[in-house]
Design an enzyme around this catalytic site. Structure first.
Site, PDB file in Angstrom:
ATOM      1  N   ASP A   1       0.861  -1.183   0.000  1.00  0.00           N
ATOM      2  CA  ASP A   1       0.000   0.000   0.000  1.00  0.00           C
ATOM      3  C   ASP A   1       0.901   1.238   0.000  1.00  0.00           C
ATOM      4  O   ASP A   1       1.318   1.710  -1.049  1.00  0.00           O
ATOM      5  CB  ASP A   1      -0.910  -0.090   1.224  1.00  0.00           C
ATOM      6  CG  ASP A   1      -1.903   1.052   1.331  1.00  0.00           C
ATOM      7  OD1 ASP A   1      -1.844   1.975   0.496  1.00  0.00           O
ATOM      8  OD2 ASP A   1      -2.734   1.034   2.247  1.00  0.00           O
TER       9      ASP A   1
ATOM     10  N   ASP B   1      -7.100  -8.793   6.032  1.00  0.00           N
ATOM     11  CA  ASP B   1      -8.137  -8.673   7.055  1.00  0.00           C
ATOM     12  C   ASP B   1      -8.674  -7.263   7.194  1.00  0.00           C
ATOM     13  O   ASP B   1      -8.043  -6.282   6.797  1.00  0.00           O
ATOM     14  CB  ASP B   1      -7.569  -9.091   8.416  1.00  0.00           C
ATOM     15  CG  ASP B   1      -6.623  -8.027   8.993  1.00  0.00           C
ATOM     16  OD1 ASP B   1      -5.641  -7.685   8.302  1.00  0.00           O
ATOM     17  OD2 ASP B   1      -6.881  -7.532  10.098  1.00  0.00           O
TER      18      ASP B   1
HETATM   19  P1  IMP Z   1       1.992  -0.526   3.689  1.00  0.00           P
HETATM   20  O1  IMP Z   1       3.082  -0.499   4.713  1.00  0.00           O
HETATM   21  O2  IMP Z   1       1.174   0.734   3.710  1.00  0.00           O
HETATM   22  O3  IMP Z   1       2.491  -0.864   2.297  1.00  0.00           O
HETATM   23  O4  IMP Z   1       0.947  -1.613   4.128  1.00  0.00           O
HETATM   24  C1  IMP Z   1       1.291  -2.903   4.188  1.00  0.00           C
HETATM   25  C2  IMP Z   1       0.354  -3.718   5.049  1.00  0.00           C
HETATM   26  O5  IMP Z   1      -0.866  -3.030   5.378  1.00  0.00           O
HETATM   27  C3  IMP Z   1      -0.093  -4.921   4.267  1.00  0.00           C
HETATM   28  O6  IMP Z   1       0.861  -5.955   4.376  1.00  0.00           O
HETATM   29  C4  IMP Z   1      -1.419  -5.240   4.901  1.00  0.00           C
HETATM   30  O7  IMP Z   1      -1.219  -6.003   6.069  1.00  0.00           O
HETATM   31  C5  IMP Z   1      -1.973  -3.898   5.273  1.00  0.00           C
HETATM   32  N1  IMP Z   1      -2.887  -3.372   4.225  1.00  0.00           N
HETATM   33  C6  IMP Z   1      -2.647  -2.395   3.322  1.00  0.00           C
HETATM   34  N2  IMP Z   1      -3.702  -2.186   2.521  1.00  0.00           N
HETATM   35  C7  IMP Z   1      -4.647  -3.070   2.912  1.00  0.00           C
HETATM   36  C8  IMP Z   1      -5.973  -3.376   2.440  1.00  0.00           C
HETATM   37  O8  IMP Z   1      -6.533  -2.791   1.494  1.00  0.00           O
HETATM   38  N3  IMP Z   1      -6.628  -4.358   3.103  1.00  0.00           N
HETATM   39  C9  IMP Z   1      -6.078  -5.057   4.149  1.00  0.00           C
HETATM   40  N4  IMP Z   1      -4.851  -4.811   4.612  1.00  0.00           N
HETATM   41  C10 IMP Z   1      -4.131  -3.828   3.999  1.00  0.00           C
END
Ligand code: IMP
Ligand code: MG
Length: 174
Positions: free
Chosen positions: A99, A155
């Site tokens: 994300d 989740d």
């Molecule tokens: P980041 O650090 O923002 O890239 O987010 C990574 C983590 O956030 C992922 O491994 C997920 O566990 C969680 N995450 C991000 N987007 C979503 C989503 O749309 N649904 C569920 N979990 C998410």
């Protein structure tokens, strides 16, 4: 609350079969260590690994970045580190979704100082356009919009990881 299917179980299976074939041909003759990022990546890991026709070793890390919210906090904690040394190993991180990229960025930094022979990333989902850090992701299943998705390991407040497809919640979460 209704759940709209965004990516069907069949589409996921086809994509992972394709990704598995690419990984098998890219890593032939190398000792591949697949590192799943818990909890979300457990399902991708299980299904992707079965499509990689090579002798593969597994390890897992557990990180926490979100708590129970749907917004990234930018804070990453390692809850469980790898069981083994990765110096000289070909490491492939397996993620459910990228994300903001903060989680992956942190993982890449903390693993690269351990001097793996190679360090790459496979993710089922990539949220297009909102990465806050520039990341090179070698294997991407699907690029999706900024909506919050659930299922297939992902989740909302600890629930829905067991859905066999990726969906979007519509209406009030219950
Ligand atoms: P980041 O650090 O923002 O890239 O987010 C990574 C983590 O956030 C992922 O491994 C997920 O566990 C969680 N995450 C991000 N987007 C979503 C989503 O749309 N649904 C569920 N979990 C998410
Ligand atoms: Mg995750």
């Amino acid at each position: 609350m209704a759940i709209r299917t965004l990516i069907s179980a069949q589409e996921i299976a086809d994509k992972l079969a394709d990704m598995g074939r690419r990984i098998a041909s890219d890593y032939v003759g190398r000792d591949l260590l697949m590192v799943g990022v818990l909890k979300g990546a457990f399902m991708v890991m299980a299904d992707l690994a079965r499509q990689v026709d090579l002798p593969v070793e597994f390890d897992f890390m557990a990180v926490s970045s979100y708590g129970a919210s749907t917004q990234t906090s930018g804070v990453v904690r390692i809850l469980k580190d790898l069981d083994q040394e990765i110096a000289g190993r070909h490491v492939l991180i397996v993620e459910d979704i990228i994300d903001s990229g903060l989680t992956l960025n942190y993982l890449l930094k903390s693993l690269s100082v351990r001097r793996p022979a190679s360090l790459d990333v496979a993710t089922l989902l990539l949220k297009e356009g909102i990465q806050r850090v520039p990341l090179e992701v070698k294997y991407v299943g699907f690029s999706i919009g900024p909506e919050f998705v659930i299922g297939y390991g992902l989740d909302y407040a600890g629930l829905y990881r067991n859905l066999p497809y990726v969906g979007v919640m519509e209406g009030d979460p219950a």
